[in-house]
Scaffold this motif. Structure first.
Motif, PDB file in Angstrom:
ATOM      1  N   ILE A  29      51.546-141.002  48.799  1.00 40.81           N
ATOM      2  CA  ILE A  29      51.673-142.440  49.047  1.00 40.81           C
ATOM      3  C   ILE A  29      53.053-142.927  48.596  1.00 40.81           C
ATOM      4  N   GLN A  30      53.559-142.378  47.473  1.00 37.08           N
ATOM      5  CA  GLN A  30      54.891-142.800  47.038  1.00 37.08           C
ATOM      6  C   GLN A  30      55.975-142.289  47.971  1.00 37.08           C
ATOM      7  N   VAL A  31      55.778-141.097  48.537  1.00 38.80           N
ATOM      8  CA  VAL A  31      56.718-140.608  49.548  1.00 38.80           C
ATOM      9  C   VAL A  31      56.729-141.553  50.741  1.00 38.80           C
ATOM     10  N   LEU A  32      55.526-142.038  51.101  1.00 37.43           N
ATOM     11  CA  LEU A  32      55.415-142.984  52.213  1.00 37.43           C
ATOM     12  C   LEU A  32      56.156-144.282  51.907  1.00 37.43           C
ATOM     13  N   ILE A  33      56.058-144.749  50.662  1.00 38.66           N
ATOM     14  CA  ILE A  33      56.784-145.966  50.283  1.00 38.66           C
ATOM     15  C   ILE A  33      58.291-145.726  50.383  1.00 38.66           C
ATOM     16  N   GLY A  34      58.744-144.511  50.012  1.00 43.16           N
ATOM     17  CA  GLY A  34      60.161-144.180  50.162  1.00 43.16           C
ATOM     18  C   GLY A  34      60.596-144.234  51.611  1.00 43.16           C
ATOM     19  N   ILE A  35      59.741-143.726  52.509  1.00 41.70           N
ATOM     20  CA  ILE A  35      60.068-143.779  53.944  1.00 41.70           C
ATOM     21  C   ILE A  35      60.146-145.229  54.402  1.00 41.70           C
ATOM     22  N   GLU A  36      59.239-146.072  53.885  1.00 43.44           N
ATOM     23  CA  GLU A  36      59.291-147.496  54.243  1.00 43.44           C
ATOM     24  C   GLU A  36      60.590-148.130  53.778  1.00 43.44           C
ATOM     25  N   LEU A  37      61.067-147.724  52.594  1.00 43.82           N
ATOM     26  CA  LEU A  37      62.348-148.268  52.116  1.00 43.82           C
ATOM     27  C   LEU A  37      63.484-147.873  53.048  1.00 43.82           C
ATOM     28  N   ILE A  38      63.477-146.612  53.505  1.00 42.60           N
ATOM     29  CA  ILE A  38      64.532-146.166  54.424  1.00 42.60           C
ATOM     30  C   ILE A  38      64.475-146.963  55.726  1.00 42.60           C
ATOM     31  N   LEU A  39      63.240-147.177  56.239  1.00 42.33           N
ATOM     32  CA  LEU A  39      63.090-147.956  57.474  1.00 42.33           C
ATOM     33  C   LEU A  39      63.597-149.375  57.284  1.00 42.33           C
TER      34      LEU A  39
ATOM     35  N   GLY B  64      51.441-158.592  54.749  1.00 43.45           N
ATOM     36  CA  GLY B  64      50.053-158.792  55.102  1.00 43.45           C
ATOM     37  C   GLY B  64      49.367-157.536  55.587  1.00 43.45           C
ATOM     38  N   GLY B  65      50.113-156.658  56.257  1.00 45.65           N
ATOM     39  CA  GLY B  65      49.474-155.513  56.869  1.00 45.65           C
ATOM     40  C   GLY B  65      49.634-154.225  56.092  1.00 45.65           C
ATOM     41  N   ILE B  66      50.894-153.799  55.941  1.00 48.51           N
ATOM     42  CA  ILE B  66      51.137-152.460  55.426  1.00 48.51           C
ATOM     43  C   ILE B  66      50.709-152.332  53.969  1.00 48.51           C
ATOM     44  N   LEU B  67      51.031-153.360  53.163  1.00 47.44           N
ATOM     45  CA  LEU B  67      50.712-153.237  51.738  1.00 47.44           C
ATOM     46  C   LEU B  67      49.222-153.259  51.498  1.00 47.44           C
ATOM     47  N   VAL B  68      48.501-154.092  52.264  1.00 46.40           N
ATOM     48  CA  VAL B  68      47.046-154.101  52.122  1.00 46.40           C
ATOM     49  C   VAL B  68      46.484-152.736  52.505  1.00 46.40           C
ATOM     50  N   LEU B  69      47.094-152.138  53.551  1.00 49.44           N
ATOM     51  CA  LEU B  69      46.667-150.805  53.977  1.00 49.44           C
ATOM     52  C   LEU B  69      46.893-149.780  52.870  1.00 49.44           C
ATOM     53  N   ILE B  70      48.065-149.837  52.233  1.00 51.95           N
ATOM     54  CA  ILE B  70      48.365-148.877  51.157  1.00 51.95           C
ATOM     55  C   ILE B  70      47.404-149.078  49.988  1.00 51.95           C
ATOM     56  N   LEU B  71      47.146-150.352  49.657  1.00 49.81           N
ATOM     57  CA  LEU B  71      46.215-150.635  48.557  1.00 49.81           C
ATOM     58  C   LEU B  71      44.836-150.058  48.872  1.00 49.81           C
ATOM     59  N   PHE B  72      44.386-150.244  50.132  1.00 48.08           N
ATOM     60  CA  PHE B  72      43.092-149.699  50.530  1.00 48.08           C
ATOM     61  C   PHE B  72      43.097-148.190  50.390  1.00 48.08           C
ATOM     62  N   ALA B  73      44.215-147.562  50.805  1.00 49.49           N
ATOM     63  CA  ALA B  73      44.246-146.095  50.787  1.00 49.49           C
ATOM     64  C   ALA B  73      44.077-145.572  49.383  1.00 49.49           C
ATOM     65  N   PHE B  74      44.736-146.194  48.390  1.00 48.73           N
ATOM     66  CA  PHE B  74      44.508-145.575  47.088  1.00 48.73           C
ATOM     67  C   PHE B  74      43.282-146.112  46.394  1.00 48.73           C
ATOM     68  N   MET B  75      42.664-147.159  46.934  1.00 49.04           N
ATOM     69  CA  MET B  75      41.346-147.502  46.398  1.00 49.04           C
ATOM     70  C   MET B  75      40.291-146.560  46.945  1.00 49.04           C
ATOM     71  N   LEU B  76      40.507-146.068  48.191  1.00 48.90           N
ATOM     72  CA  LEU B  76      39.530-145.152  48.767  1.00 48.90           C
ATOM     73  C   LEU B  76      39.649-143.764  48.154  1.00 48.90           C
ATOM     74  N   SER B  77      40.879-143.358  47.810  1.00 49.90           N
ATOM     75  CA  SER B  77      41.006-142.055  47.169  1.00 49.90           C
ATOM     76  C   SER B  77      40.571-142.195  45.705  1.00 49.90           C
ATOM     77  N   ASN B  78      40.440-141.066  45.039  1.00 48.23           N
ATOM     78  CA  ASN B  78      39.719-141.069  43.772  1.00 48.23           C
ATOM     79  C   ASN B  78      40.577-141.571  42.615  1.00 48.23           C
ATOM     80  N   LYS B  79      39.933-141.745  41.471  1.00 46.41           N
ATOM     81  CA  LYS B  79      40.692-142.125  40.280  1.00 46.41           C
ATOM     82  C   LYS B  79      41.554-140.978  39.773  1.00 46.41           C
ATOM     83  N   GLU B  80      41.209-139.756  40.163  1.00 47.45           N
ATOM     84  CA  GLU B  80      41.955-138.599  39.657  1.00 47.45           C
ATOM     85  C   GLU B  80      43.419-138.656  40.052  1.00 47.45           C
ATOM     86  N   THR B  81      43.692-139.162  41.273  1.00 46.01           N
ATOM     87  CA  THR B  81      45.090-139.226  41.709  1.00 46.01           C
ATOM     88  C   THR B  81      45.885-140.133  40.785  1.00 46.01           C
TER      89      THR B  81
END
Lengths: 101, 182
Positions: A29-39, B64-81
């Motif tokens: 996910i952090q790699v993805l954020i880096g790609i977003e910064l480049i974009l 509105g779109g991308i950040l909410v999506l990213i937040l959802f993605a790491f809420m769906l993945s586990n606490k271990e990450t």
């Protein structure tokens, strides 16, 4: 009026921060954020040059297209990351080293 | 040094500072929330480049779109990450990160020297556009002309992008479906 050079240097700095994140981060996910910064650095360039094209709006139109493309990329990439997590129980790019099932 | 320039420098400082924090921070949650600030700062910079419509689009789609999506993605993945992230964040620029730091610094130096050599403010087409009055003024409204151009001159890329968005919608829904659930 702010000169073009200012915008270009800010965009270069953003690009390098994104490059650093893509190389070093150990989380997809952090790699993805880096790609977003480049974009975003590229979009800033488009917008800065688009100020000198009032009639055709070249820069601004393609900046909007690039923003939409970035949104599409993120959606697919996050779906892939979720799938990878389900299969390997990790999202560290270095740990995912199997090609076959 | 008028007010516009000062505001521009403040906005640039906010953008670059929060982007640096995103790269520096070891915690995923913190870096995502600082990424919010970076995107807002970038929208401010677009306003300084006299592209207010693009700035609004940036806020609507990215924040509105991308950040909410990213937040959802790491809420769906586990606490271990999240916990594995914290363990590695104790050394923020460890020994193994020096080569990439040097690489990105050198890249920055190369890009900046190219920009300074190219002198973008004195390019031929830009001085021609300034002479012909083809530049935006701070009092102009940009949205009208942008909408007309989007529907006439750039209709083909517009349609291509709408097809691509449909493909992305189907593809993302297919990819994130549960295996074997049917």
């Amino acid at each position: 009026m702010i000169s073009l050079t200012h915008f270009l240097i800010i965009s270069a700095a953003l690009f390098c921060i994104g490059l650093y994140m893509v190389i070093t981060k150990s989380n997809a996910i952090q790699v993805l954020i880096g790609i977003e910064l480049i974009l975003n650095a590229a979009i800033l360039n488009l917008v800065a040059f688009g100020r000198y094209d009032k009639l055709n709006n070249n820069g601004q139109t393609f900046a909007i297209f690039a923003i939409v493309l970035a949104a599409a990329t993120t959606a697919v990439a996050l779906a892939i990351i979720l799938n990878v997590y389900r299969k390997y129980k990790t999202i560290e790019p270095d740990k995912i080293d199997q090609l076959k099932d | 040094m008028n007010l516009t320039t000062i505001l521009f420098y403040v906005m640039a400082f906010i953008t670059l500072g929060s982007a640096l924090f995103v790269a520096y921070s070891g915690s995923l949650v913190r870096s995502v929330f600082m990424f919010f600030i970076t995107l807002f700062g970038l929208a401010g910079l677009y306003v300084f480049a006299l592209a207010d419509f693009v700035a609004i689009t940036q806020i609507v789609i990215y924040v509105g779109g991308i950040l909410v999506l990213i937040l959802f993605a790491f809420m769906l993945s586990n606490k271990e990450t999240l916990s594995t992230l914290k363990r590695e964040s104790s050394i923020f620029i460890g020994f193994k990160n020096w080569p990439s730091l040097i690489l990105s610094m050198l890249f920055f130096v190369v890009i900046v020297s190219v920009i300074l050599k190219a002198m973008p403010d004195k390019l031929i087409w830009i001085s021609q556009a300034v002479k012909a009055g083809d530049t935006f003024k701070p009092t102009d409204t940009t949205a009208n002309n942008l909408g007309i151009n989007l529907m006439t001159r750039y209709l083909l890329p517009f349609e291509a992008i709408s097809i691509l968005l449909l493909m992305v919608l189907v593809g993302a829904a297919h990819l994130s479906r549960k295996e074997g659930g049917q």
